[in-house]
Design a protein around this motif. Structure first.
Motif, PDB file in Angstrom:
ATOM      1  N   CYS A   1       0.825  -1.210   0.000  1.00  0.00           N
ATOM      2  CA  CYS A   1       0.000   0.000   0.000  1.00  0.00           C
ATOM      3  C   CYS A   1       0.861   1.262   0.000  1.00  0.00           C
ATOM      4  CB  CYS A   1      -0.923   0.008   1.214  1.00  0.00           C
ATOM      5  SG  CYS A   1      -2.075  -1.385   1.279  1.00  0.00           S
TER       6      CYS A   1
ATOM      7  N   ASN B   1       1.412   3.054  -3.879  1.00  0.00           N
ATOM      8  CA  ASN B   1       0.296   3.992  -3.876  1.00  0.00           C
ATOM      9  C   ASN B   1       0.374   4.980  -5.041  1.00  0.00           C
ATOM     10  OD1 ASN B   1      -1.997   5.478  -2.474  1.00  0.00           O
ATOM     11  ND2 ASN B   1      -0.425   7.064  -2.535  1.00  0.00           N
TER      12      ASN B   1
ATOM     13  N   TRP C   1      -6.109  -4.157  -5.181  1.00  0.00           N
ATOM     14  CA  TRP C   1      -5.784  -3.032  -4.302  1.00  0.00           C
ATOM     15  C   TRP C   1      -6.739  -2.935  -3.119  1.00  0.00           C
ATOM     16  CZ3 TRP C   1      -1.672   0.007  -3.894  1.00  0.00           C
ATOM     17  CH2 TRP C   1      -1.778   1.194  -3.183  1.00  0.00           C
TER      18      TRP C   1
ATOM     19  N   CYS D   1      -6.016  -1.829   0.649  1.00  0.00           N
ATOM     20  CA  CYS D   1      -5.426  -0.499   0.606  1.00  0.00           C
ATOM     21  C   CYS D   1      -6.503   0.518   0.266  1.00  0.00           C
ATOM     22  CB  CYS D   1      -4.313  -0.418  -0.450  1.00  0.00           C
ATOM     23  SG  CYS D   1      -2.965  -1.608  -0.193  1.00  0.00           S
TER      24      CYS D   1
END
Length: 307
Positions: free
Chosen positions: A194, A198, A242, A248
């Motif tokens: 994460c 990102n 994700w 995340c």
């Protein structure tokens, strides 16, 4: 003798295949003569080639379309999961379209020959070549592959290439930060994914949203519809990894404006009731005496003063 009897239904077709000798078969054949003729043909290797229904040029066109159909079908099947139809099969598709066009425009060389288009496309009820062509066209349109390709269909559009490059970078980042761990571990172990991925994921997500916005306005490809299935499937895969697998989240850049607007809306009822209370509060009344009462009161005061 069983193989010989199996050839008996073909005797009518033999009249067409044997040419000048067909005149000798126009009279009714006895069973023995038919069996003898069929046995001779069987020993000679059966019928002399396929029945002459198509000219050599038409046969060549039909064979090319059959090979193109097989190649495109194989490509669609192999690229069905994960979806890579548009980026890997567009050459097969446009080659098949060209082959179908060659059939529709082709005419035999001799003056007595039939039109290849009529013989191949509409000579029977099933019309298999037309059916295959319609199936491939509908599949291609349903996948919206035109939205991933350049206008001339030479290859992938620049925006699609950019998106797929970011998509591959995101998957590489995920794999690198997992450090060999299985994908079903606790979400606590995905903090590195994460944190380190990102920025790449955010760039990919922003690019996808921009492509959607451009596509609604008839963007690079000139087709106003959904994005092609390759891009949609790639984004769906990335978002599931994700949010669901890695658990995340992307910080919202508009947090402050959202909080400000929400707070203002929440305080509106308080402001309304407070202002209503202030405006509805009655002022203290001031007692105003009539003039007659005031004069009497003054007279009393004068009398008291001199008494």
């Amino acid at each position: 003798m069983a193989p010989v009897r199996c050839l008996l239904p073909l005797l009518v077709a033999l009249e067409l295949a044997l040419g000048p000798a067909a005149g000798q078969l126009r009279r009714p054949l006895a069973l023995g003569e038919a069996e003898e003729l069929a046995e001779e043909l069987w020993e000679a290797g059966g019928l002399p080639g396929d029945l002459p229904e198509l000219e050599p040029e038409c046969r060549r066109l039909l064979s090319a379309f059959a090979e193109g159909s097989a190649a495109l079908t194989g490509c669609l099947g192999r690229r069905a999961r994960p979806v890579r139809l548009c980026q890997d099969c567009h050459r097969h598709y446009h080659r098949l379209i060209a082959q179908y066009g060659n059939i529709t425009r082709a005419v035999g060389n001799s003056s007595e020959s039939h039109n290849c288009a009529k013989s191949i496309l509409t000579s029977d009820r099933l019309q298999m070549v037309v059916t295959l062509s319609v199936f491939f066209n509908e599949t291609w349109e349903a996948a919206n592959c035109a939205n991933c390709l350049k206008n001339s269909s030479e290859g992938l559009s620049n925006s699609t290439v950019e998106f797929l490059d970011l998509f591959n970078k995101s998957l590489t980042c995920f794999e690198h930060n997992l450090q060999g761990q299985t994908i079903y571990l606790s979400p606590i172990n995905y903090t590195e994914v994460c944190k380190n991925c990102n920025e790449t994921y955010k760039m990919l997500n922003d690019l996808y949203n921009n492509l959607q916005r451009m596509n609604r306005q008839g963007g690079e490809s000139g087709h106003s519809a959904h994005l092609c299935i390759d891009v949609e499937d790639a984004m769906n895969i990335t978002r599931k990894l994700w949010s669901r697998t890695f658990n995340c989240s992307v910080p919202c850049s508009d947090t402050v404006p959202v909080i400000a607007v929400s707070s203002f809306i929440l305080f509106l009822p308080i402001v309304f009731y407070l202002s209503s209370f202030l405006h509805s509060k009655q002022k203290k009344r001031i007692l105003i005496l009539p003039k007659r009462i005031q004069s009497n009161a003054s007279l009393v005061n004068i009398q008291e003063k001199y008494s």
